[in-house]
Write a protein that holds these residues in place. Structure first.
Motif, PDB file in Angstrom:
ATOM      1  N   MET A   1       0.858  -1.181   0.000  1.00 50.88           N
ATOM      2  CA  MET A   1       0.000   0.000   0.000  1.00 50.88           C
ATOM      3  C   MET A   1       0.896   1.234   0.000  1.00 50.88           C
ATOM      4  O   MET A   1       1.560   1.547   0.988  1.00 50.88           O
ATOM      5  CB  MET A   1      -0.899  -0.009   1.238  1.00 50.88           C
ATOM      6  CG  MET A   1      -2.003   1.005   1.190  1.00 50.88           C
ATOM      7  SD  MET A   1      -3.148   0.815  -0.194  1.00 50.88           S
ATOM      8  CE  MET A   1      -3.636  -0.891  -0.094  1.00 50.88           C
ATOM      9  N   LEU A   2       0.935   1.906  -1.142  1.00 46.96           N
ATOM     10  CA  LEU A   2       1.782   3.088  -1.275  1.00 46.96           C
ATOM     11  C   LEU A   2       1.134   4.328  -0.681  1.00 46.96           C
ATOM     12  O   LEU A   2       1.814   5.215  -0.166  1.00 46.96           O
ATOM     13  CB  LEU A   2       2.115   3.330  -2.748  1.00 46.96           C
ATOM     14  CG  LEU A   2       2.832   2.171  -3.452  1.00 46.96           C
ATOM     15  CD1 LEU A   2       3.055   2.496  -4.908  1.00 46.96           C
ATOM     16  CD2 LEU A   2       4.126   1.852  -2.737  1.00 46.96           C
ATOM     17  N   LYS A   3      -0.198   4.380  -0.772  1.00 46.39           N
ATOM     18  CA  LYS A   3      -0.917   5.535  -0.248  1.00 46.39           C
ATOM     19  C   LYS A   3      -2.326   5.096   0.120  1.00 46.39           C
ATOM     20  O   LYS A   3      -2.936   4.290  -0.579  1.00 46.39           O
ATOM     21  CB  LYS A   3      -0.981   6.632  -1.311  1.00 46.39           C
ATOM     22  CG  LYS A   3      -1.634   7.910  -0.849  1.00 46.39           C
ATOM     23  CD  LYS A   3      -1.594   8.963  -1.931  1.00 46.39           C
ATOM     24  CE  LYS A   3      -2.292  10.231  -1.449  1.00 46.39           C
ATOM     25  NZ  LYS A   3      -2.316  11.244  -2.500  1.00 46.39           N
ATOM     26  N   GLY A   4      -2.849   5.605   1.211  1.00 45.68           N
ATOM     27  CA  GLY A   4      -4.214   5.288   1.613  1.00 45.68           C
ATOM     28  C   GLY A   4      -4.303   3.972   2.354  1.00 45.68           C
ATOM     29  O   GLY A   4      -3.341   3.522   2.971  1.00 45.68           O
ATOM     30  N   SER A   5      -5.462   3.341   2.278  1.00 47.80           N
ATOM     31  CA  SER A   5      -5.677   2.063   2.953  1.00 47.80           C
ATOM     32  C   SER A   5      -6.758   1.283   2.220  1.00 47.80           C
ATOM     33  O   SER A   5      -7.563   1.850   1.489  1.00 47.80           O
ATOM     34  CB  SER A   5      -6.076   2.296   4.409  1.00 47.80           C
ATOM     35  OG  SER A   5      -7.269   3.045   4.490  1.00 47.80           O
ATOM     36  N   LYS A   6      -6.724  -0.030   2.417  1.00 46.44           N
ATOM     37  CA  LYS A   6      -7.700  -0.899   1.782  1.00 46.44           C
ATOM     38  C   LYS A   6      -7.956  -2.095   2.698  1.00 46.44           C
ATOM     39  O   LYS A   6      -7.021  -2.627   3.300  1.00 46.44           O
ATOM     40  CB  LYS A   6      -7.189  -1.384   0.428  1.00 46.44           C
ATOM     41  CG  LYS A   6      -8.224  -2.194  -0.353  1.00 46.44           C
ATOM     42  CD  LYS A   6      -7.675  -2.704  -1.668  1.00 46.44           C
ATOM     43  CE  LYS A   6      -7.797  -1.641  -2.729  1.00 46.44           C
ATOM     44  NZ  LYS A   6      -7.459  -2.163  -4.073  1.00 46.44           N
ATOM     45  N   ARG A   7      -9.211  -2.476   2.772  1.00 47.51           N
ATOM     46  CA  ARG A   7      -9.601  -3.633   3.585  1.00 47.51           C
ATOM     47  C   ARG A   7      -9.540  -4.890   2.732  1.00 47.51           C
ATOM     48  O   ARG A   7     -10.000  -4.904   1.593  1.00 47.51           O
ATOM     49  CB  ARG A   7     -11.024  -3.438   4.099  1.00 47.51           C
ATOM     50  CG  ARG A   7     -11.518  -4.582   4.943  1.00 47.51           C
ATOM     51  CD  ARG A   7     -12.942  -4.324   5.371  1.00 47.51           C
ATOM     52  NE  ARG A   7     -13.407  -5.351   6.271  1.00 47.51           N
ATOM     53  CZ  ARG A   7     -14.680  -5.575   6.519  1.00 47.51           C
ATOM     54  NH1 ARG A   7     -15.601  -4.829   5.926  1.00 47.51           N
ATOM     55  NH2 ARG A   7     -15.036  -6.521   7.351  1.00 47.51           N
ATOM     56  N   TYR A   8      -8.972  -5.953   3.308  1.00 50.33           N
ATOM     57  CA  TYR A   8      -8.923  -7.257   2.657  1.00 50.33           C
ATOM     58  C   TYR A   8      -9.518  -8.291   3.593  1.00 50.33           C
ATOM     59  O   TYR A   8      -9.231  -8.290   4.798  1.00 50.33           O
ATOM     60  CB  TYR A   8      -7.477  -7.665   2.342  1.00 50.33           C
ATOM     61  CG  TYR A   8      -6.892  -6.923   1.174  1.00 50.33           C
ATOM     62  CD1 TYR A   8      -6.944  -7.455  -0.102  1.00 50.33           C
ATOM     63  CD2 TYR A   8      -6.307  -5.677   1.348  1.00 50.33           C
ATOM     64  CE1 TYR A   8      -6.426  -6.765  -1.183  1.00 50.33           C
ATOM     65  CE2 TYR A   8      -5.784  -4.985   0.269  1.00 50.33           C
ATOM     66  CZ  TYR A   8      -5.846  -5.535  -0.988  1.00 50.33           C
ATOM     67  OH  TYR A   8      -5.336  -4.857  -2.053  1.00 50.33           O
ATOM     68  N   ILE A   9     -10.357  -9.130   3.036  1.00 56.02           N
ATOM     69  CA  ILE A   9     -10.875 -10.285   3.757  1.00 56.02           C
ATOM     70  C   ILE A   9     -10.393 -11.496   2.971  1.00 56.02           C
ATOM     71  O   ILE A   9     -10.754 -11.659   1.801  1.00 56.02           O
ATOM     72  CB  ILE A   9     -12.411 -10.276   3.839  1.00 56.02           C
ATOM     73  CG1 ILE A   9     -12.903  -9.006   4.535  1.00 56.02           C
ATOM     74  CG2 ILE A   9     -12.905 -11.528   4.574  1.00 56.02           C
ATOM     75  CD1 ILE A   9     -14.400  -8.804   4.468  1.00 56.02           C
ATOM     76  N   ILE A  10      -9.525 -12.291   3.579  1.00 58.43           N
ATOM     77  CA  ILE A  10      -8.993 -13.443   2.862  1.00 58.43           C
ATOM     78  C   ILE A  10      -9.450 -14.732   3.540  1.00 58.43           C
ATOM     79  O   ILE A  10      -9.612 -14.791   4.755  1.00 58.43           O
ATOM     80  CB  ILE A  10      -7.461 -13.378   2.716  1.00 58.43           C
ATOM     81  CG1 ILE A  10      -6.756 -13.330   4.065  1.00 58.43           C
ATOM     82  CG2 ILE A  10      -7.064 -12.167   1.889  1.00 58.43           C
ATOM     83  CD1 ILE A  10      -5.244 -13.407   3.943  1.00 58.43           C
ATOM     84  N   ASN A  11      -9.684 -15.730   2.705  1.00 61.26           N
ATOM     85  CA  ASN A  11     -10.182 -17.024   3.159  1.00 61.26           C
ATOM     86  C   ASN A  11      -9.240 -18.128   2.697  1.00 61.26           C
ATOM     87  O   ASN A  11      -8.653 -18.024   1.628  1.00 61.26           O
ATOM     88  CB  ASN A  11     -11.562 -17.314   2.569  1.00 61.26           C
ATOM     89  CG  ASN A  11     -12.542 -16.207   2.814  1.00 61.26           C
ATOM     90  OD1 ASN A  11     -12.703 -15.334   1.975  1.00 61.26           O
ATOM     91  ND2 ASN A  11     -13.172 -16.219   3.959  1.00 61.26           N
ATOM     92  N   PRO A  12      -9.160 -19.212   3.461  1.00 61.40           N
ATOM     93  CA  PRO A  12      -8.343 -20.344   3.035  1.00 61.40           C
ATOM     94  C   PRO A  12      -8.997 -21.066   1.856  1.00 61.40           C
ATOM     95  O   PRO A  12     -10.202 -20.918   1.618  1.00 61.40           O
ATOM     96  CB  PRO A  12      -8.297 -21.239   4.278  1.00 61.40           C
ATOM     97  CG  PRO A  12      -9.535 -20.895   5.035  1.00 61.40           C
ATOM     98  CD  PRO A  12      -9.799 -19.435   4.759  1.00 61.40           C
ATOM     99  N   PRO A  13      -8.215 -21.852   1.115  1.00 59.09           N
ATOM    100  CA  PRO A  13      -8.747 -22.546  -0.068  1.00 59.09           C
ATOM    101  C   PRO A  13      -9.987 -23.399   0.204  1.00 59.09           C
ATOM    102  O   PRO A  13     -10.876 -23.481  -0.645  1.00 59.09           O
ATOM    103  CB  PRO A  13      -7.572 -23.413  -0.523  1.00 59.09           C
ATOM    104  CG  PRO A  13      -6.363 -22.693  -0.018  1.00 59.09           C
ATOM    105  CD  PRO A  13      -6.787 -22.064   1.280  1.00 59.09           C
ATOM    106  N   GLU A  14     -10.078 -23.999   1.373  1.00 54.71           N
ATOM    107  CA  GLU A  14     -11.242 -24.860   1.660  1.00 54.71           C
ATOM    108  C   GLU A  14     -12.552 -24.083   1.760  1.00 54.71           C
ATOM    109  O   GLU A  14     -13.631 -24.677   1.811  1.00 54.71           O
ATOM    110  CB  GLU A  14     -11.014 -25.719   2.911  1.00 54.71           C
ATOM    111  CG  GLU A  14     -10.808 -24.955   4.181  1.00 54.71           C
ATOM    112  CD  GLU A  14      -9.342 -24.672   4.502  1.00 54.71           C
ATOM    113  OE1 GLU A  14      -9.073 -24.311   5.654  1.00 54.71           O
ATOM    114  OE2 GLU A  14      -8.474 -24.772   3.614  1.00 54.71           O
ATOM    115  N   ALA A  15     -12.499 -22.762   1.756  1.00 57.04           N
ATOM    116  CA  ALA A  15     -13.711 -21.933   1.817  1.00 57.04           C
ATOM    117  C   ALA A  15     -14.399 -21.796   0.460  1.00 57.04           C
ATOM    118  O   ALA A  15     -15.553 -21.380   0.392  1.00 57.04           O
ATOM    119  CB  ALA A  15     -13.369 -20.550   2.363  1.00 57.04           C
TER     120      ALA A  15
END
Length: 93
Positions: free
Chosen positions: A25-39
């Motif tokens: 992230m060079l500037k600002g912010s971002k939300r990430y929701i990550i899930n494992p492969p089994e999802a």
């Protein structure tokens, strides 16, 4: 499996990449929701290789009531990446 949501309300459909990702992230912010492969079965991911949306979700994640019901079924990591930070996303997440 990752779902990225900008704090401005822009939503990218859930998808996965076969390779590893480093998100800086060079500037600002971002939300990430990550899930494992089994999802994947709970996230509506197209698994047919010939489908134009292969590896992407068919669900409309802007429907928050639906999204909450789906995410209640799967493990997830919810984080906000801010200026100067790097997020590592493993293959198939």
């Amino acid at each position: 499996m990752g779902l990225s949501t900008a704090l401005l309300g822009i939503i990218a459909e859930s998808h996965y990449d076969a390779g590893r990702n480093m998100i800086a992230m060079l500037k600002g912010s971002k939300r990430y929701i990550i899930n494992p492969p089994e999802a994947c079965p709970h996230l509506g991911v197209f698994s047919e290789k010939m489908h134009p949306s292969y590896r992407h979700s068919k669900y409309d994640w802007s429907d928050l009531d639906f999204a909450r019901k789906q995410f209640d079924k799967v493990p997830a990591i919810d984080t906000i990446v801010k200026t100067g930070e790097v997020l590592y996303v493993p293959s198939f997440w």
